[in-house]
Design an enzyme around this catalytic site. Structure first.
Site, PDB file in Angstrom:
ATOM      1  N   THR A  93     102.802  29.584 -39.413  1.00  0.00           N
ATOM      2  CA  THR A  93     102.165  29.943 -40.694  1.00  0.00           C
ATOM      3  C   THR A  93     103.222  30.377 -41.715  1.00  0.00           C
ATOM      4  O   THR A  93     104.374  30.659 -41.351  1.00  0.00           O
ATOM      5  CB  THR A  93     101.208  31.135 -40.480  1.00  0.00           C
ATOM      6  OG1 THR A  93     101.993  32.237 -39.993  1.00  0.00           O
ATOM      7  CG2 THR A  93     100.092  30.817 -39.491  1.00  0.00           C
TER       8      THR A  93
ATOM      9  N   THR B  13     100.259  26.109 -28.585  1.00  0.00           N
ATOM     10  CA  THR B  13      99.222  27.064 -28.983  1.00  0.00           C
ATOM     11  C   THR B  13      98.095  27.184 -27.951  1.00  0.00           C
ATOM     12  O   THR B  13      97.676  26.201 -27.364  1.00  0.00           O
ATOM     13  CB  THR B  13      98.648  26.619 -30.349  1.00  0.00           C
ATOM     14  OG1 THR B  13      99.744  26.512 -31.257  1.00  0.00           O
ATOM     15  CG2 THR B  13      97.632  27.604 -30.883  1.00  0.00           C
ATOM     16  N   GLU B  14      97.638  28.405 -27.784  1.00  0.00           N
ATOM     17  CA  GLU B  14      96.510  28.700 -26.871  1.00  0.00           C
ATOM     18  C   GLU B  14      95.556  29.644 -27.593  1.00  0.00           C
ATOM     19  O   GLU B  14      95.918  30.235 -28.625  1.00  0.00           O
ATOM     20  CB  GLU B  14      97.047  29.395 -25.605  1.00  0.00           C
ATOM     21  CG  GLU B  14      97.984  28.521 -24.803  1.00  0.00           C
ATOM     22  CD  GLU B  14      98.529  29.233 -23.560  1.00  0.00           C
ATOM     23  OE1 GLU B  14      98.089  30.361 -23.263  1.00  0.00           O
ATOM     24  OE2 GLU B  14      99.394  28.631 -22.903  1.00  0.00           O
ATOM     25  N   PRO B  15      94.380  29.849 -27.014  1.00  0.00           N
ATOM     26  CA  PRO B  15      93.427  30.744 -27.694  1.00  0.00           C
ATOM     27  C   PRO B  15      94.020  32.128 -27.991  1.00  0.00           C
ATOM     28  O   PRO B  15      93.748  32.716 -29.038  1.00  0.00           O
ATOM     29  CB  PRO B  15      92.261  30.833 -26.703  1.00  0.00           C
ATOM     30  CG  PRO B  15      92.317  29.539 -25.952  1.00  0.00           C
ATOM     31  CD  PRO B  15      93.761  29.177 -25.846  1.00  0.00           C
TER      32      PRO B  15
ATOM     33  N   GLU C  44     102.706  24.473 -37.228  1.00  0.00           N
ATOM     34  CA  GLU C  44     104.159  24.617 -36.977  1.00  0.00           C
ATOM     35  C   GLU C  44     104.699  25.926 -37.560  1.00  0.00           C
ATOM     36  O   GLU C  44     105.826  25.993 -38.043  1.00  0.00           O
ATOM     37  CB  GLU C  44     104.925  23.379 -37.428  1.00  0.00           C
ATOM     38  CG  GLU C  44     104.473  22.154 -36.638  1.00  0.00           C
ATOM     39  CD  GLU C  44     105.488  21.056 -36.485  1.00  0.00           C
ATOM     40  OE1 GLU C  44     106.677  21.277 -36.712  1.00  0.00           O
ATOM     41  OE2 GLU C  44     105.055  19.943 -36.114  1.00  0.00           O
TER      42      GLU C  44
ATOM     43  N   ARG D 231     109.681  21.715 -38.708  1.00  0.00           N
ATOM     44  CA  ARG D 231     109.329  22.326 -39.994  1.00  0.00           C
ATOM     45  C   ARG D 231     109.916  21.540 -41.170  1.00  0.00           C
ATOM     46  O   ARG D 231     109.339  21.548 -42.263  1.00  0.00           O
ATOM     47  CB  ARG D 231     109.767  23.800 -39.989  1.00  0.00           C
ATOM     48  CG  ARG D 231     108.860  24.623 -39.076  1.00  0.00           C
ATOM     49  CD  ARG D 231     109.361  26.004 -38.726  1.00  0.00           C
ATOM     50  NE  ARG D 231     108.430  26.618 -37.764  1.00  0.00           N
ATOM     51  CZ  ARG D 231     108.692  27.682 -37.031  1.00  0.00           C
ATOM     52  NH1 ARG D 231     109.865  28.282 -37.126  1.00  0.00           N
ATOM     53  NH2 ARG D 231     107.787  28.164 -36.207  1.00  0.00           N
TER      54      ARG D 231
ATOM     55  N   GLN E  64      97.173  19.910 -74.537  1.00  0.00           N
ATOM     56  CA  GLN E  64      98.331  20.686 -74.067  1.00  0.00           C
ATOM     57  C   GLN E  64      98.035  21.467 -72.789  1.00  0.00           C
ATOM     58  O   GLN E  64      98.914  21.638 -71.940  1.00  0.00           O
ATOM     59  CB  GLN E  64      98.796  21.652 -75.159  1.00  0.00           C
ATOM     60  CG  GLN E  64      99.741  20.987 -76.140  1.00  0.00           C
ATOM     61  CD  GLN E  64     100.490  21.981 -76.992  1.00  0.00           C
ATOM     62  OE1 GLN E  64     100.152  23.162 -77.051  1.00  0.00           O
ATOM     63  NE2 GLN E  64     101.506  21.497 -77.684  1.00  0.00           N
TER      64      GLN E  64
HETATM   65  N1  CAA Z   1     116.197  28.500 -31.888  1.00  0.00           N
HETATM   66  C1  CAA Z   1     116.633  28.865 -30.642  1.00  0.00           C
HETATM   67  N2  CAA Z   1     116.289  30.053 -30.067  1.00  0.00           N
HETATM   68  C2  CAA Z   1     115.472  30.875 -30.760  1.00  0.00           C
HETATM   69  C3  CAA Z   1     114.973  30.562 -32.039  1.00  0.00           C
HETATM   70  C4  CAA Z   1     115.390  29.318 -32.617  1.00  0.00           C
HETATM   71  N3  CAA Z   1     114.973  28.931 -33.827  1.00  0.00           N
HETATM   72  N4  CAA Z   1     114.183  31.565 -32.487  1.00  0.00           N
HETATM   73  C5  CAA Z   1     114.190  32.497 -31.504  1.00  0.00           C
HETATM   74  N5  CAA Z   1     114.953  32.068 -30.476  1.00  0.00           N
HETATM   75  C6  CAA Z   1     115.244  32.811 -29.229  1.00  0.00           C
HETATM   76  C7  CAA Z   1     115.802  34.197 -29.569  1.00  0.00           C
HETATM   77  O1  CAA Z   1     117.206  34.154 -29.749  1.00  0.00           O
HETATM   78  C8  CAA Z   1     115.411  35.002 -28.350  1.00  0.00           C
HETATM   79  O2  CAA Z   1     116.335  34.738 -27.328  1.00  0.00           O
HETATM   80  P1  CAA Z   1     116.848  35.944 -26.340  1.00  0.00           P
HETATM   81  O3  CAA Z   1     115.608  36.478 -25.696  1.00  0.00           O
HETATM   82  O4  CAA Z   1     117.776  35.248 -25.410  1.00  0.00           O
HETATM   83  O5  CAA Z   1     117.486  36.940 -27.237  1.00  0.00           O
HETATM   84  C9  CAA Z   1     114.081  34.401 -27.934  1.00  0.00           C
HETATM   85  O6  CAA Z   1     114.041  33.085 -28.526  1.00  0.00           O
HETATM   86  C10 CAA Z   1     112.900  35.204 -28.411  1.00  0.00           C
HETATM   87  O7  CAA Z   1     113.003  35.286 -29.831  1.00  0.00           O
HETATM   88  P2  CAA Z   1     112.334  36.456 -30.684  1.00  0.00           P
HETATM   89  O8  CAA Z   1     112.670  37.780 -30.071  1.00  0.00           O
HETATM   90  O9  CAA Z   1     112.700  36.230 -32.100  1.00  0.00           O
HETATM   91  O10 CAA Z   1     110.776  36.185 -30.424  1.00  0.00           O
HETATM   92  P3  CAA Z   1     109.498  36.721 -31.161  1.00  0.00           P
HETATM   93  O11 CAA Z   1     108.431  36.898 -30.180  1.00  0.00           O
HETATM   94  O12 CAA Z   1     109.859  37.870 -32.037  1.00  0.00           O
HETATM   95  O13 CAA Z   1     108.994  35.474 -32.052  1.00  0.00           O
HETATM   96  C11 CAA Z   1     108.799  33.831 -33.736  1.00  0.00           C
HETATM   97  C12 CAA Z   1     109.708  34.658 -32.802  1.00  0.00           C
HETATM   98  C13 CAA Z   1     109.743  33.254 -34.758  1.00  0.00           C
HETATM   99  C14 CAA Z   1     107.746  34.648 -34.413  1.00  0.00           C
HETATM  100  C15 CAA Z   1     108.155  32.682 -32.897  1.00  0.00           C
HETATM  101  O14 CAA Z   1     107.242  33.227 -31.943  1.00  0.00           O
HETATM  102  C16 CAA Z   1     107.442  31.653 -33.735  1.00  0.00           C
HETATM  103  O15 CAA Z   1     108.083  30.784 -34.330  1.00  0.00           O
HETATM  104  N6  CAA Z   1     106.088  31.693 -33.765  1.00  0.00           N
HETATM  105  C17 CAA Z   1     105.286  30.655 -34.392  1.00  0.00           C
HETATM  106  C18 CAA Z   1     104.945  29.605 -33.395  1.00  0.00           C
HETATM  107  C19 CAA Z   1     104.529  28.324 -34.054  1.00  0.00           C
HETATM  108  O16 CAA Z   1     105.185  27.806 -34.944  1.00  0.00           O
HETATM  109  N7  CAA Z   1     103.433  27.761 -33.565  1.00  0.00           N
HETATM  110  C20 CAA Z   1     102.948  26.492 -34.003  1.00  0.00           C
HETATM  111  C21 CAA Z   1     102.863  25.618 -32.806  1.00  0.00           C
HETATM  112  S1  CAA Z   1     102.750  23.913 -32.884  1.00  0.00           S
HETATM  113  C22 CAA Z   1     101.545  23.420 -33.938  1.00  0.00           C
HETATM  114  O17 CAA Z   1     101.436  23.943 -34.962  1.00  0.00           O
HETATM  115  C23 CAA Z   1     100.603  22.305 -33.639  1.00  0.00           C
HETATM  116  C24 CAA Z   1     101.155  21.027 -33.315  1.00  0.00           C
HETATM  117  O18 CAA Z   1     100.468  20.217 -32.735  1.00  0.00           O
HETATM  118  C25 CAA Z   1     102.514  20.666 -33.683  1.00  0.00           C
END
Ligand code: CAA
Length: 383
Positions: free
Chosen positions: A365, A126-128, A363, A243, A279
């Site tokens: 929303t 995550t970034e700003p 991880e 997740r 109840q």
């Molecule tokens: N496994 C493997 N590959 C995957 C995948 C998965 N689960 N999901 C997508 N991909 C691949 C796709 O197949 C695609 O590949 P190609 O370009 O080769 O076709 C590529 O990744 C891009 O996928 P999308 O087109 O689906 O990408 P998108 O921009 O539409 O976004 C999203 C997908 C599901 C919304 C994703 O951006 C996402 O999960 N966002 C949320 C991020 C997140 O969870 N952030 C929390 C970070 S960590 C945290 O919370 C703090 C901490 O300290 C832990």
């Protein structure tokens, strides 16, 4: 269909339950109030191999099956969600991707100290300007001889304040972020590596969530995880597993909120009888218990599917979505049962209420989980 746990899984759950009760429960309130990372308990968890659950045995890990893994995270979170978070992030999105995508050399160097808990792992995505839209990262890693020159501003890094080994995402092609999206193993202490300010978060306060800033930080090319351009898939694969860990954490929070609400309802007397005889309160307790159980089943099913192999995205997103929303609802109902005392820091339900909310956000929303689930359902529909 067999819903029973194996003898070993039951023993693990019992052992962790005892540990959480004796070692964590007495500290949970204090470390939340002080915002303190409890190294003394972390060391004990290290000796029990809780930090090596997702690492292979040959690197000092426990190679725990996913159901046992969930049981551990649930039991710890039931008593102290901030420590459940530490374990989940360390194991699922730091140790696991190294185990899965690392070279032999990387695994030999990084896994043993992570598995023993001597070093703590973190995940810097995550970034700003890149939260849910993870492909919008602005961090760069420019190849330069035998190194990458990394400039990055990462925020909301769980474990960030204490992490030694961090998986950090940056693009090697600033002009084409998706093509250059890559994962790097970054060590705390590398020149140019800075731990930023601690987030003043509403919940999970014993976890040192903070920003991590890299300024012209030279990271050896041998620290690239996977290949250049593999980073987004590595991040998504890690989050698919992560997740499930967060779902287990939410189940633990829900169960903990139910535990303290049951106790309170039996003790507190109003209108001449304990609350538990009213109840209106029984209805709430029944709904809370049913929701916790439903979330647990969905979580353990996702864990079971993970161990069977195959695509995990949908089942882990469903478990995380349902369990995190359950935890918030159950904790809110618990506060209601406690009445005015539920709004006071003197009662643990207030902490569960604050901690639960975070599980709907990190991880991915709830909105992102719904996107992942809907895409999968529509794909199946088309097939
Ligand atoms: N496994 C493997 N590959 C995957 C995948 C998965 N689960 N999901 C997508 N991909 C691949 C796709 O197949 C695609 O590949 P190609 O370009 O080769 O076709 C590529 O990744 C891009 O996928 P999308 O087109 O689906 O990408 P998108 O921009 O539409 O976004 C999203 C997908 C599901 C919304 C994703 O951006 C996402 O999960 N966002 C949320 C991020 C997140 O969870 N952030 C929390 C970070 S960590 C945290 O919370 C703090 C901490 O300290 C832990």
């Amino acid at each position: 269909m067999d819903f029973s746990l194996s003898l070993k899984q039951k023993q693990i759950r019992q052992m962790v339950r005892e540990f959480a009760k004796t070692e964590l429960a007495p500290l949970a309130k204090e470390i939340d109030e002080e915002g303190r990372f409890p190294w003394e308990v972390v060391e004990k968890m290290g000796r029990l191999n809780f930090f090596g659950m997702q690492a292979p045995r040959q690197y000092g890990g426990a190679e725990t099956d996913s159901i046992s893994y969930c049981l551990v995270i649930e039991e710890i979170s039931r008593v102290c969600a901030a420590m459940g978070l530490t374990l989940s992030v360390h194991n699922s999105v730091a140790v696991y991707p190294i185990s899965q995508f690392g070279t032999d050399e990387q695994k030999t160097k990084y896994l043993p100290p992570l598995a023993s808990g001597e070093k703590i792992g973190a995940f810097c995505l995550t970034e700003p300007n890149a939260g849910s839209d993870a492909l919008s990262i602005e961090s760069t890693a420019i190849p330069e001889g035998e190194h990458y020159l990394i400039n990055a501003n990462k925020i909301f890094v769980t474990n960030g304040g204490v992490a030694d080994t961090l998986i950090l995402f940056a693009s090697v092609f600033p002009g084409n972020v998706k093509k250059g999206f890559s994962a790097f193993l970054v060590e705390r202490g590398t020149p140019g590596f800075e731990v930023g300010l601690l987030e003043n978060n509403c919940g999970m306060r014993a976890n040192p969530v903070c920003s991590i800033i890299l300024t012209d930080c030279r990271v050896p090319k041998s620290n690239l995880l996977g290949k250049e351009g593999d980073g987004f898939k590595i991040a998504m694969t890690a989050l698919d597993t992560g997740r499930i860990g967060i779902a287990a954490q939410a189940v633990g929070i829900g169960q903990g909120a139910l535990d303290v609400s049951l106790n309170y309802a039996k003790e507190r007397v109003q209108f001449g009888v304990p609350l538990s005889r009213h109840q209106a309160i029984q209805v709430m307790l029944a709904d809370m218990g049913t929701m916790v159980e439903a979330a647990r089943l969905l979580t353990l099913q996702a864990a079971y599917l993970r161990d069977q192999g195959g695509d995990l995205s949908c089942s882990s997103a469903m478990a995380k979505l349902f369990a995190s929303e359950m935890a918030s609802k159950v904790a809110t109902m618990g506060v209601q049962i406690h009445g005015g005392y539920g709004y006071s820091k003197d009662y643990p339900i207030e902490r569960y209420f604050r901690d639960a909310r975070a599980t709907e956000i990190y991880e991915g929303t709830s909105e992102i989980q719904r996107i992942v689930i809907a895409r999968e359902l529509l794909k199946r529909e088309e097939a």
